[in-house]
Design a protein around this motif. Structure first.
Motif, PDB file in Angstrom:
ATOM      1  N   LEU A  68     -59.445  52.211  32.276  1.00 56.72           N
ATOM      2  CA  LEU A  68     -59.913  53.242  31.344  1.00 56.72           C
ATOM      3  C   LEU A  68     -60.824  53.658  31.946  1.00 56.72           C
ATOM      4  O   LEU A  68     -61.569  53.663  33.229  1.00 56.72           O
ATOM      5  CB  LEU A  68     -60.993  52.067  30.458  1.00 56.72           C
ATOM      6  CG  LEU A  68     -59.863  51.542  28.840  1.00 56.72           C
ATOM      7  CD1 LEU A  68     -60.358  50.063  28.517  1.00 56.72           C
ATOM      8  CD2 LEU A  68     -59.658  52.722  28.359  1.00 56.72           C
ATOM      9  N   PRO A  69     -61.558  54.722  31.113  1.00 57.66           N
ATOM     10  CA  PRO A  69     -62.696  55.904  32.513  1.00 57.66           C
ATOM     11  C   PRO A  69     -63.403  54.658  32.067  1.00 57.66           C
ATOM     12  O   PRO A  69     -63.954  53.632  31.765  1.00 57.66           O
ATOM     13  CB  PRO A  69     -63.124  56.976  31.728  1.00 57.66           C
ATOM     14  CG  PRO A  69     -61.636  57.023  30.567  1.00 57.66           C
ATOM     15  CD  PRO A  69     -61.587  55.476  30.115  1.00 57.66           C
ATOM     16  N   ASP A  70     -64.768  55.657  33.622  1.00 57.62           N
ATOM     17  CA  ASP A  70     -66.312  54.259  33.957  1.00 57.62           C
ATOM     18  C   ASP A  70     -67.096  55.775  33.096  1.00 57.62           C
ATOM     19  O   ASP A  70     -66.983  56.523  33.900  1.00 57.62           O
ATOM     20  CB  ASP A  70     -66.179  54.648  35.577  1.00 57.62           C
ATOM     21  CG  ASP A  70     -67.131  53.239  36.069  1.00 57.62           C
ATOM     22  OD1 ASP A  70     -68.419  53.582  35.055  1.00 57.62           O
ATOM     23  OD2 ASP A  70     -67.486  53.495  36.666  1.00 57.62           O
ATOM     24  N   PRO A  71     -67.979  55.272  32.894  1.00 52.79           N
ATOM     25  CA  PRO A  71     -68.696  56.061  31.794  1.00 52.79           C
ATOM     26  C   PRO A  71     -70.272  56.531  32.786  1.00 52.79           C
ATOM     27  O   PRO A  71     -70.808  57.101  32.599  1.00 52.79           O
ATOM     28  CB  PRO A  71     -68.698  55.377  30.720  1.00 52.79           C
ATOM     29  CG  PRO A  71     -68.394  54.088  30.766  1.00 52.79           C
ATOM     30  CD  PRO A  71     -67.540  53.889  31.758  1.00 52.79           C
ATOM     31  N   ASN A  72     -69.964  55.357  33.659  1.00 54.93           N
ATOM     32  CA  ASN A  72     -70.887  55.787  34.273  1.00 54.93           C
ATOM     33  C   ASN A  72     -71.052  55.826  35.836  1.00 54.93           C
ATOM     34  O   ASN A  72     -72.019  55.690  37.021  1.00 54.93           O
ATOM     35  CB  ASN A  72     -71.603  53.666  34.591  1.00 54.93           C
ATOM     36  CG  ASN A  72     -71.947  53.507  33.577  1.00 54.93           C
ATOM     37  OD1 ASN A  72     -72.500  53.907  32.263  1.00 54.93           O
ATOM     38  ND2 ASN A  72     -71.844  52.238  33.303  1.00 54.93           N
ATOM     39  N   ARG A  73     -70.095  56.306  36.228  1.00 57.09           N
ATOM     40  CA  ARG A  73     -69.862  57.927  37.009  1.00 57.09           C
ATOM     41  C   ARG A  73     -71.097  58.349  37.808  1.00 57.09           C
ATOM     42  O   ARG A  73     -71.282  58.918  36.577  1.00 57.09           O
ATOM     43  CB  ARG A  73     -68.776  57.661  37.598  1.00 57.09           C
ATOM     44  CG  ARG A  73     -67.798  58.562  38.981  1.00 57.09           C
ATOM     45  CD  ARG A  73     -66.457  58.953  38.227  1.00 57.09           C
ATOM     46  NE  ARG A  73     -66.222  59.868  39.698  1.00 57.09           N
ATOM     47  CZ  ARG A  73     -64.656  59.562  40.813  1.00 57.09           C
ATOM     48  NH1 ARG A  73     -63.655  59.154  40.090  1.00 57.09           N
ATOM     49  NH2 ARG A  73     -64.672  60.621  41.670  1.00 57.09           N
ATOM     50  N   LYS A  74     -71.235  58.292  38.739  1.00 56.71           N
ATOM     51  CA  LYS A  74     -72.464  59.254  39.005  1.00 56.71           C
ATOM     52  C   LYS A  74     -72.092  60.753  39.790  1.00 56.71           C
ATOM     53  O   LYS A  74     -72.953  61.635  39.971  1.00 56.71           O
ATOM     54  CB  LYS A  74     -73.753  58.926  39.835  1.00 56.71           C
ATOM     55  CG  LYS A  74     -73.580  57.062  39.401  1.00 56.71           C
ATOM     56  CD  LYS A  74     -74.839  57.296  38.415  1.00 56.71           C
ATOM     57  CE  LYS A  74     -74.895  55.413  38.026  1.00 56.71           C
ATOM     58  NZ  LYS A  74     -75.830  55.602  36.517  1.00 56.71           N
TER      59      LYS A  74
END
Length: 955
Positions: A152-158
């Motif tokens: 699943l995607p990581d929504p907190n990628r900066k």
């Protein structure tokens, strides 16, 4: 207080009469209160079954509601954000407005489409690779999809790179593996957007409520809902919003037909709310089409129930009037004494009103609950006096039931008070005069009610026959009429009219019999004939009662059996066998051309269509399916052509194996000149032999022995020889699509039936159907399970058994079967009690007469013989008249029910169905009623005390 004491003493004194009257009132209340209960319960169950069938047939969850809208590019971002927030708040309250529980709630949002390119794309890929996609999100994404590869995607990628999910097809189109970076560059602003596919997903198949299919949006990059909402809805991101959708899955089992207007109104409100608010919108609710027709269905069903109940209501009115009249007759001496001692008519009427109100209140207390039981009986009925183990109707007493019940009680009380009001005019002298003139003509015959009723019924019958002729002449579709309410009321009017007319003549027949044998009759028979001829009006009510019961019982049985039989015959004939099955045939047919693409074919190519080559699947596999008794190959070509006697035309061509076809085919007797197997045996002698339809033979002057050729597009003709002419054939409709078949200007369909092997060898091998006859006591579920087990590629399946079940569950058919059965049972009950009530009171009034006869030396057996002969000349004669009238009414009025069937679809032709078992049941019930009644009367006579009778005479 004195008047109340008098009322209760009087009711106690006549308790058996009051009990009979209360019984009639209670049945009346139960019958009336069951109408709205049944209408509501059966339509509720039908709606639920119809929605279930929608889910089964189309794979759509019927409780879903979907509202979607595009986002207009002319609005500012702040305006769009505000409108989306309002729309979210509006849709979150949808379950409360609909009054249904939400099984699931899905919000989907998507951006505009954009072209992506791999970061490491070569120059050639930059020129040739053209892949576009859009960002898309679904609420609770991780619960609605299954990750088959990756994560699943990581929504907190900066780092500003979006991690996305894609479908298997889309990852192929992207021509890269997972974790490869892609870039989108905005040509206007020069800004770049980077994304990396980190997972491959597919839809979860275990949730029937969501109905969200990620495969339907292959060109999509899925990201978590919160991330999408933050970057593209709450804040102005690099891409513009394109589409938003809200989707609910309501619990459709909670849908109530009482709230149909609310459902439709809420659907219209949502439609109006989204109309051009954000852009172009669409609102879809699969159940809408099903529930939209239910208000009209309920109105039609209510009208039909009133018409179905009308004969029973007429019987109940007779019963109540008879019971009230017998009670009043018994109390006329008391009434006349009260009148002579100064009591006013209003005071006497007040006493009877209080009695009636007490009985009415008791009937109102018990009647609706009996009505619930009646409703359940209606729901279990599958034919006339036939019941099945069907799931019980969900019946709940409501205000409508009590309103109708109260109205029924009020009407019944008025009916009961009529003879009391007439009796209050009688003085002692008048009462004695009336007793002495018991042979006076009845009110019905004085007013000519029999002639009036007969005239009205015959006029209405004539009007209906004219309408039927008009429908045929104008080629109108009479299905809109469905079941005309008057078709049930007219037979009751006619039965009552003809019954009264026969009873007008019957006393003269008795007088004639008495006059002919007056020198030879025994004393008992002499007394009986004299009694009946002089007191004909005394027996009128019970004779009309029995005539109506038997006549309407026969009509109900024949009408229900005819409607059921014709509907079932139509299904069986159209299907042709128990099951029609079509499986996939491998072939070299070219794929369909793309819409709008490619150049049109040359004219010479279009004129000569390619002959498709098919590979026949194993027929033995079909024969060996579980539950199969016999299977037959049936080839049908609807667009074939023929040539005969120098002319040609279009036809339907059948190809059959005569031996197997004879075993599986269903054919009603009497449709062909000879049995169908005789035609099949005739064909079997020559492979070129064919049967042709009457329409083809008459139009082209073809007779047996003539040569005929047939073919279809792209083939050379094959030669045949006509061996027989037929009017009907299983699965073939000989009626025109529109117009009257008797009109020479109307084109009739043609049919040619030949040998399948000859057609395959001389024309072409093309897919055929497999007609299956199941083994005895085998259900189609056994066959279905074996088809799934053997993975047979079924393309089409028609199951006659399932079609019959659907037909039997139709609310109008259930109403006809249920109400006619219930009406007959109620008629039998009230006839039995009415029979006993009448004869017990009649015998009580003739105690002195029987006592004198016994004192004169007439034996008890002779009195029983006198009673038996009296019963034969009254009750038995009335039953005989009822049988004759019932058969006449059936012959005259049952054919009118073909107005309920579409003229273009009624194949085989409409036929009146009479079944011996119905007559046996009817005669058994009536015979049992008479025998039990006679036994009770005989016991009462045996207990009479002559000394008391003579003492009564001295007084």
């Amino acid at each position: 207080m004195a008047i109340w004491t008098m009322i209760f003493r009087k009711m106690a004194k006549n308790r058996w009469l009051q009990l009979n009257l209360w019984f009639g009132l209670t049945i009346c209340v139960a019958l009336f209160s069951s109408m709205p209960l049944y209408s509501h319960a059966i339509l509720q169950r039908t709606l639920f079954k119809q929605l279930q069938q929608l889910q089964k047939d189309q794979g759509i969850y019927p409780g879903s509601l979907r509202a979607s809208t595009s986002i207009s590019g002319t609005r500012s971002f702040d305006e769009i954000r505000s409108l989306i927030a309002k729309a979210d708040r509006y849709m979150i309250n949808a379950p409360a407005r609909f009054g249904l529980d939400a099984q699931s709630y899905v919000i989907t949002r998507g951006t505009q489409s954009f072209r992506v390119m791999p970061v490491d794309a070569s120059d050639r890929e930059k020129r040739e690779l053209n892949v576009s996609g859009s960002f898309r999100t679904v609420s609770d994404l991780e619960k609605r999809v299954h990750v088959i590869d990756g994560r699943l995607p990581d929504p907190n990628r900066k780092d500003g790179v979006y991690e996305v999910l894609v479908t298997p097809k889309f990852i192929i189109d992207l021509k890269r593996d997972l974790n490869q970076e892609f870039v989108y560059k905005n040509k206007e602003t020069g800004k770049e957007l980077h994304l990396i596919p980190v997972g491959i997903i597919e839809s979860k198949s275990d949730n029937i409520y969501d109905q969200y299919n990620v495969e339907s949006y292959n060109s999509s990059f899925y990201i978590p809902y919160k991330q999408f909402d933050h970057d593209f809805v709450q804040n102005q991101g690099p891409l513009k919003l394109s589409v938003i959708a809200w989707q609910y899955a309501f619990n459709y089992e909670q849908m109530n037909i009482d709230r149909i207007d609310n459902y439709l109104g809420q659907f219209a409100s949502i439609n109006n709310y989204f109309n051009m608010r954000l852009g172009i919108s669409a609102v879809d609710m699969p159940a809408k089409n099903s529930i939209a027709t239910y208000t009209e269905k309920q109105e039609k069903l209510d009208v039909m129930l009133w018409s179905l109940y009308s004969p029973v209501m007429l019987m109940l009115a007779f019963y109540l009037y008879m019971a009230a009249n017998l009670i009043i007759e018994r109390q006329k001496t008391e009434i006349s004494v009260l009148r002579s001692r100064g009591a006013s008519r209003m005071q006497i009427m007040f006493v009877f009103l209080i009695e009636s109100l007490l009985l009415g209140a008791l009937a109102l207390a018990a009647g609706p609950y009996i009505g619930v039981y009646f409703t359940k009986i209606l729901g279990a009925s599958s034919g006339f006096l036939e019941f099945v183990q069907r799931s019980s109707l969900d019946v709940v007493l409501n205000s409508d039931s009590y309103k109708i019940a109260i109205a029924a009680v009020c009407g019944s009380i008025i009916l009961i008070l009529v003879p009391a009001f007439l009796a209050t005019r009688t003085t002692i002298v008048g009462h004695k005069q009336q007793m002495a003139r018991s042979n006076k003509m009845s009110f019905w015959h004085k007013t000519g009610a029999d002639i009036i009723l007969l005239g009205v019924a015959i006029y209405m019958l004539h009007s209906f026959n004219q309408r039927m002729d008009g429908l045929k002449a104008l080629a109108l579709d009479p299905t809109a009429i469905q079941v005309e309410p008057l078709m049930f009321f007219m037979p009751a009017l006619f039965s009552l009219g003809i019954g009264l007319f026969v009873l007008r003549l019957y006393p003269w027949l008795i007088k004639l019999v008495f006059w002919i044998g007056r020198r030879w009759w025994t004393p008992a028979l002499y007394s009986t004939l004299l009694q009946i001829s002089r007191s004909s009006s005394q027996y009128l009510t019970i004779k009309v009662f029995l005539i109506m019961t038997v006549a309407m019982g026969l009509f109900s049985a024949n009408a229900a059996r005819t409607i059921n039989g014709n509907m079932e015959d139509k299904i069986q004939y159209t299907t042709g066998s128990d099951i029609q099955l079509s499986v996939h045939w491998d072939n070299d047919k070219p794929p369909p051309a793309a819409v709008g693409g490619g150049a049109p074919p040359p004219e010479d190519t279009a004129a000569a269509p390619k002959v498709v080559t098919y590979t026949e699947p194993s027929f033995i596999t079909m024969q060996q399916l579980a539950g199969v008794d016999t299977a037959a190959r049936v080839f049908r070509k609807d667009d074939a052509s023929f040539a005969v006697n120098g002319a040609n035309g279009a036809t339907t061509l059948y190809g059959i194996d005569t031996y197997d076809f004879g075993k599986v085919a269903w054919m009603r007797g009497g449709l062909l000149q000879y049995p169908i197997n005789s035609y099949l045996n005739l064909m079997a002698s020559n492979p070129k032999a064919v049967l042709i339809s009457r329409s083809l033979a008459d139009k082209y002057k073809v007779k047996p022995g003539d040569p005929l050729s047939a073919k279809w597009a792209g083939l050379d003709s094959a030669n045949f020889i006509v061996y027989g002419i037929i009017d009907y054939w299983p699965g073939w409709n000989p009626l025109p699509a529109a117009g009257d078949k008797d009109d020479p200007e109307v084109r009739l369909p043609n049919l040619v039936v030949g040998h399948l092997s000859y057609i395959q060898n001389h024309l072409a091998l093309e897919p055929y159907e497999v007609w299956i006859k199941l083994k005895k006591d085998t259900t189609s579920a056994v066959l279905y399970n074996d088809i799934v087990k053997k993975e047979i590629p079924v393309e089409n399946l028609v199951d006659a058994e399932q079609l019959l079940i659907r037909s039997k569950n139709d609310p109008f058919r259930l109403a006809i079967n249920g109400v006619m059965t219930l009406g007959f049972v109620i008629s039998m009950m009230i006839s039995f009690f009415g029979f006993l009530l009448f004869w017990v009171l009649a015998l009580s009034g003739r105690t002195l007469q029987f006592g004198i006869l016994r004192a004169m030396g007439i034996s008890f057996l002779q009195i029983i013989g006198m009673l038996l002969s009296e019963q034969l000349l009254t009750s038995a004669a009335a039953i005989l008249f009822g049988v004759l009238i019932g058969n006449s009414v059936s012959s005259m009025f049952v054919p009118l029910f073909q107005l309920s069937f579409s003229a273009s679809d009624q194949v085989p032709p409409f036929e009146i169905v009479r079944q011996l078992s119905d007559y046996v049941q009817l005669y058994s019930v009536v015979g049992s009623m008479i025998i039990i009644g006679l036994l009770i009367l005989g016991i009462r006579i045996s207990r009479m005390k002559i000394t008391q009778a003579l003492k009564l005479g001295e007084e």
